[in-house]
Design an enzyme around this catalytic site. Structure first.
Site, mmCIF file in Angstrom:
data_model
loop_
_atom_site.group_PDB
_atom_site.id
_atom_site.type_symbol
_atom_site.label_atom_id
_atom_site.label_comp_id
_atom_site.label_asym_id
_atom_site.label_seq_id
_atom_site.Cartn_x
_atom_site.Cartn_y
_atom_site.Cartn_z
ATOM 1 N N HIS A 22 -2.353 -1.749 0.108
ATOM 2 C CA HIS A 22 -0.983 -2.208 -0.126
ATOM 3 C C HIS A 22 -0.434 -1.838 -1.512
ATOM 4 O O HIS A 22 0.681 -2.223 -1.847
ATOM 5 C CB HIS A 22 -0.893 -3.731 0.045
ATOM 6 C CG HIS A 22 -1.047 -4.180 1.458
ATOM 7 N ND1 HIS A 22 -1.658 -5.374 1.806
ATOM 8 C CD2 HIS A 22 -0.693 -3.581 2.624
ATOM 9 C CE1 HIS A 22 -1.647 -5.493 3.118
ATOM 10 N NE2 HIS A 22 -1.080 -4.421 3.644
ATOM 11 N N HIS A 60 -9.985 -7.698 0.715
ATOM 12 C CA HIS A 60 -9.012 -7.393 1.768
ATOM 13 C C HIS A 60 -8.832 -8.510 2.781
ATOM 14 O O HIS A 60 -7.706 -8.758 3.226
ATOM 15 C CB HIS A 60 -9.357 -6.100 2.523
ATOM 16 C CG HIS A 60 -8.369 -5.740 3.594
ATOM 17 N ND1 HIS A 60 -7.045 -5.446 3.318
ATOM 18 C CD2 HIS A 60 -8.493 -5.635 4.950
ATOM 19 C CE1 HIS A 60 -6.409 -5.160 4.456
ATOM 20 N NE2 HIS A 60 -7.265 -5.280 5.446
ATOM 21 N N ASP A 78 -8.467 -11.010 -3.968
ATOM 22 C CA ASP A 78 -7.052 -10.611 -3.927
ATOM 23 C C ASP A 78 -6.134 -11.715 -4.471
ATOM 24 O O ASP A 78 -6.122 -12.831 -3.958
ATOM 25 C CB ASP A 78 -6.635 -10.298 -2.493
ATOM 26 C CG ASP A 78 -7.457 -9.185 -1.862
ATOM 27 O OD1 ASP A 78 -8.691 -9.270 -1.927
ATOM 28 O OD2 ASP A 78 -6.870 -8.265 -1.287
ATOM 29 N N GLU A 120 -3.683 -6.143 -5.389
ATOM 30 C CA GLU A 120 -2.779 -5.426 -4.492
ATOM 31 C C GLU A 120 -1.807 -6.320 -3.725
ATOM 32 O O GLU A 120 -0.844 -5.822 -3.141
ATOM 33 C CB GLU A 120 -3.581 -4.576 -3.507
ATOM 34 C CG GLU A 120 -4.313 -5.374 -2.453
ATOM 35 C CD GLU A 120 -4.254 -4.696 -1.082
ATOM 36 O OE1 GLU A 120 -3.928 -3.507 -1.016
ATOM 37 O OE2 GLU A 120 -4.511 -5.385 -0.087
#
Length: 262
Positions: A68, A176, A8, A39
């Site tokens: 998100h 995540h 991420d 995201e």
């Protein structure tokens, strides 16, 4: 085929690190493909169309996402029209965007990338196991290299899906949680796996956020204003080598850029 899959991207620090490093990595690591989860790239939650386009210009070939991705409404049109950004496939029918895509990388070698979202401690979604089965039946059998980004919270759910798909995909990476796990491996069926890639963002943080408000939230139980942390940044992910004939992972190792000032 050599693939770098990055975790991420978190806020402006993560974007700046991508801008500074990614183009050099393609040559340095002899990469054929660079994929990253985007995201959290805009202010630590969500992805704006401007930042999505920037990340692609910096050298990322494809952006995956997660729960998100819906924060900024201007990304909806981009999801609908772009082949460079995908969202979790196991969302209700009619949700904007694509949950998987396939494309040519080089020399007529095609790759498919699937994005899925977990259900344990996450927003409601369709079953990722059944969704994966459905998509694998839709993918052209001539495509041997298949990657899955499973955006999920629970390690048990991630490991279970990885084992479930073993031998049917090339690699499954978890995203995540923003913490790089120490379990990169190849399952018996030839599928590369890691529970979480980690993140591309500020290291002196709580998952990318300034620590003090997060700590205060835990100590007091009261709402706090989150702020993207500053300081040194790392790019984290995995480096995959995949056999183009069989689609099996030949090697998988965690990637960490080391601390950078951006």
């Amino acid at each position: 085929m050599r693939i770098l899959f990055l975790g991420d991207i978190f806020g402006r620090p993560g974007r700046k690190a991508i801008a500074a490093k990614v183009r050099h990595l393609r040559e340095e690591l002899a990469l054929d493909l660079i994929v990253a989860n985007g995201e959290n790239a805009s202010q630590g939650i969500g992805l704006s169309i401007k930042n999505a386009q920037q990340l692609l210009e910096y050298g990322i070939d494809l952006l995956t996402s997660g729960n998100h991705i819906w924060k900024y409404s201007n990304i909806y049109a981009f999801l609908k029209t772009s082949d460079k950004l995908i969202r979790p496939a196991n969302l209700p029918e009619g949700t904007r965007g694509k949950g998987w895509t396939s494309f040519k990388v080089r020399d007529e070698v095609h790759v498919a990338v699937i994005n899925l979202q977990g259900r344990v401690f996450m927003d409601p979604a369709e079953c990722p196991f059944h969704t994966a089965d459905k998509i694998l039946n839709e993918i052209d059998p001539e495509i041997k290299i298949i990657l899955v980004d499973f955006h999920a919270e629970a390690t048990s759910e991630k490991q279970s899906l990885g084992r479930y798909l073993d031998g049917r995909i090339s690699a499954m990476v978890g995203t995540h949680t923003h913490v790089q796990t120490n379990d990169a491996r190849i399952f018996q069926g030839g599928t590369g796996y890691i529970t979480d890639l980690g993140m591309c963002g500020p290291i002196e943080s709580c998952l990318g956020l300034s620590p003090n408000p997060v700590i205060k939230r835990f100590v007091t139980g009261l709402p706090q204003k989150w702020k993207v942390a500053g300081g040194p940044v790392e790019l984290q992910g995995v480096l995959l080598e995949i056999d183009e004939e069989t689609g099996r992972t030949v090697s998988i190792e965690t990637y960490n850029s080391g601390r950078m000032t951006v």
